[in-house]
Write a protein that holds these residues in place. Structure first.
Motif, mmCIF file in Angstrom:
data_model
loop_
_atom_site.group_PDB
_atom_site.id
_atom_site.type_symbol
_atom_site.label_atom_id
_atom_site.label_comp_id
_atom_site.label_asym_id
_atom_site.label_seq_id
_atom_site.Cartn_x
_atom_site.Cartn_y
_atom_site.Cartn_z
ATOM 1 N N GLU A 1 7.014 9.582 -9.144
ATOM 2 C CA GLU A 1 7.120 8.877 -9.250
ATOM 3 C C GLU A 1 8.811 7.664 -9.011
ATOM 4 O O GLU A 1 8.329 6.974 -8.041
ATOM 5 N N GLU A 2 8.999 8.790 -9.032
ATOM 6 C CA GLU A 2 11.579 8.293 -8.678
ATOM 7 C C GLU A 2 10.746 8.491 -6.983
ATOM 8 O O GLU A 2 11.981 7.975 -6.936
ATOM 9 N N ARG A 3 10.476 9.332 -6.065
ATOM 10 C CA ARG A 3 10.738 9.810 -4.585
ATOM 11 C C ARG A 3 9.707 8.604 -4.566
ATOM 12 O O ARG A 3 10.492 8.543 -2.943
ATOM 13 N N LEU A 4 8.546 8.191 -5.082
ATOM 14 C CA LEU A 4 7.840 7.199 -4.197
ATOM 15 C C LEU A 4 8.495 5.985 -4.734
ATOM 16 O O LEU A 4 8.657 5.278 -3.537
ATOM 17 N N ALA A 5 9.316 6.202 -5.688
ATOM 18 C CA ALA A 5 10.398 4.142 -6.160
ATOM 19 C C ALA A 5 11.099 4.353 -4.911
ATOM 20 O O ALA A 5 11.424 2.907 -4.095
ATOM 21 N N GLY A 6 11.900 5.735 -4.296
ATOM 22 C CA GLY A 6 12.880 5.346 -3.498
ATOM 23 C C GLY A 6 12.374 4.708 -1.728
ATOM 24 O O GLY A 6 12.997 4.370 -1.301
ATOM 25 N N GLN B 1 0.512 -1.654 -0.410
ATOM 26 C CA GLN B 1 -0.406 0.388 -0.043
ATOM 27 C C GLN B 1 0.651 1.901 0.114
ATOM 28 O O GLN B 1 1.767 1.203 0.570
ATOM 29 N N ARG B 2 0.578 1.809 -0.923
ATOM 30 C CA ARG B 2 1.647 3.548 -0.979
ATOM 31 C C ARG B 2 1.108 3.882 0.520
ATOM 32 O O ARG B 2 -0.029 4.364 1.353
ATOM 33 N N PRO B 3 2.067 4.792 0.810
ATOM 34 C CA PRO B 3 2.508 5.318 2.360
ATOM 35 C C PRO B 3 1.254 6.440 2.539
ATOM 36 O O PRO B 3 1.675 7.627 1.641
ATOM 37 N N ALA B 4 0.830 6.774 3.472
ATOM 38 C CA ALA B 4 -0.067 7.609 3.875
ATOM 39 C C ALA B 4 1.056 9.270 3.935
ATOM 40 O O ALA B 4 2.442 9.202 3.941
ATOM 41 N N GLY B 5 0.931 10.528 2.695
ATOM 42 C CA GLY B 5 0.998 12.004 3.120
ATOM 43 C C GLY B 5 2.182 11.883 1.957
ATOM 44 O O GLY B 5 2.884 12.485 2.100
ATOM 45 N N THR B 6 2.232 11.084 0.859
ATOM 46 C CA THR B 6 3.042 10.563 -0.123
ATOM 47 C C THR B 6 2.348 11.258 -1.849
ATOM 48 O O THR B 6 2.020 10.894 -2.529
ATOM 49 N N GLU B 7 1.295 11.818 -1.214
ATOM 50 C CA GLU B 7 -0.348 12.301 -2.058
ATOM 51 C C GLU B 7 0.533 12.885 -3.516
ATOM 52 O O GLU B 7 0.366 12.890 -4.648
#
Lengths: 192, 222
Positions: free
Chosen positions: A174-179, A164-170
């Protein structure tokens, strides 16, 4: 029968030198192959796939219905990932992956498996008592209302989970999310 | 076969030693064993199933006291000598030489074209999917895993034998490990993702275990 390191080293050198002499491998072959897995193929690739799924609902749908094709869109696939399956973790369902018979693992997205995944303890216990192993050995206590599905990779499908995608990352790209996507979260022994 | 590798649900194991920073290889010989296995399988000196079977044939006490990459090394030695690629006596002699001269390095010709072959295998994979007859079971079918262990290589985990599960997914047909490991042909069969209730299998637990199985490992449950 515990062999000492010197004997193991000699046994390995014996095979390598005889294979080189027979011309079946080159003196450079083994190092070149291993370097690929040390430097190119690892969980960073799976993290890209997960991050894409988080930001692109169409891609996520394709990933969950045919992970081999969806990963192929990102140029990810190949050996030990000829048939990939992605399973989604949600508030109500938690998937975790194991191979009780050996160490099957989705190499093109996660690289080669870490020691704990290959250990007899993990292989023996994850199928039989996942709630306890996740809580005690991985520090991941799951609520009683979360259904656990343990996937034993016993044939040709190679599994990874979409955490699940962490809260607060809205507003993250994409690159930062992959990190933030870890290997453990893609095996299902951690959440983010 | 009942082998030491078939660990699902085996009793007596303690905590998983989880370390997120564990290196992939803990010594140079482990690294070499991995590379040698990848190199020799790429040039098809043996197939994936017989490689697994070589590890499964280890006596249980040896398997359990042997680390992961040492098991791979045993399989390499077994396969390369049994298949006649290397002579067992020559291997023993060479081991003795390296033990006498631990500093001696492996030397010889480079073979860049072999790495190119590996690159192709890595990129395109080596799929074992094959055409086969239409599947016997469908999603939702209740199926029972066969009770008996076959004598040779098989991929049906012991813990589901004799138990009833539900087909969750039909996955296409693949080379049958049971015959491929023994050079008895590919005999492709459909494979299925089958869900078993932990309570049925172990008498406790509230989770579902999903196992991937070849068609001949299953019979209709109704």
């Amino acid at each position: 029968m515990v062999s000492d390191e010197a004997e193991l080293r000699a046994r390995v050198k014996a095979l390598e030198s005889l294979l080189v002499e027979r011309g079946l491998i080159g003196a450079d072959t083994v190092d070149q192959i291993v370097e690929v897995y040390e430097s190119e193929i690892g969980p960073l690739l799976g993290a890209k796939v997960v991050a894409r799924a988080w930001v692109d609902p169409g891609f996520k749908e394709r990933l969950l219905s045919d992970a081999t094709a969806a990963c192929g869109e990102l140029g990810i696939g190949g050996l030990q990932g000829e048939q990939l399956v992605a399973v989604e973790n949600t508030d109500s369902v938690h998937n975790v992956v194991v191979c009780t018979l050996c160490s099957c693992y989705p190499w093109p997205v996660l690289g080669i498996p870490p020691n704990w995944y290959k250990s007899p303890e993990y292989r023996a216990r994850m199928v039989a008592e996942p709630r306890r192993v996740l809580a005690e050995d991985f520090g991941l206590p799951l609520g009683e209302d979360v259904e656990i599905r343990v996937q034993d990779s016993s044939a040709e499908m190679r599994y990874f989970t979409v955490p699940q995608r962490p809260a607060g990352t809205e507003d993250w790209d994409e690159e930062r999310l992959a990190g933030v996507v870890t290997r453990e979260s893609m095996v299902g022994v951690a959440v983010l | 076969m009942d082998g030491p590798h078939d660990l699902g649900g085996a009793p007596g194991f303690g905590p998983v030693r989880f370390d997120p920073d564990d290196p992939l290889f803990s010594s140079d010989w482990e690294r070499k064993v991995f590379g040698l296995t990848m190199a020799t399988s790429t040039i098809s000196l043996y197939n994936r199933d017989e490689n697994r079977h070589a590890r499964e044939r280890m006596p249980v006490e040896e398997y359990r006291s042997t680390g992961y990459f040492e098991q791979w090394l045993v399989a390499l030695e077994t396969n390369l000598t049994e298949l006649g690629v290397l002579d067992a006596a020559a291997v023993r002699e060479r081991v003795a030489e390296f033990l006498d001269e631990p500093g001696r390095e492996v030397r010889g010709k480079d073979r860049p074209e072999l790495f190119e072959l590996f690159r192709d295998t890595l990129e395109f994979g080596a799929s074992l999917e094959r055409p086969a007859a239409p599947p016997r079971f469908a999603v939702g079918s209740r199926v029972r895993a066969v009770r008996d262990a076959k004598p040779g290589h098989t991929r049906l985990p012991a813990y589901v034998r004799g138990h009833v599960g539900v087909v969750r997914r039909v996955d296409g047909a693949f080379v049958l490990p049971d015959t491929n490991a023994h050079h008895e042909g590919e005999n492709p069969e459909n494979t299925y993702n089958v869900g078993f209730s932990a309570r049925d299998v172990w008498g406790k637990g509230d989770h579902e275990v999903l196992v991937d199985v070849w068609e001949s490992y299953l019979e209709p449950a109704d």
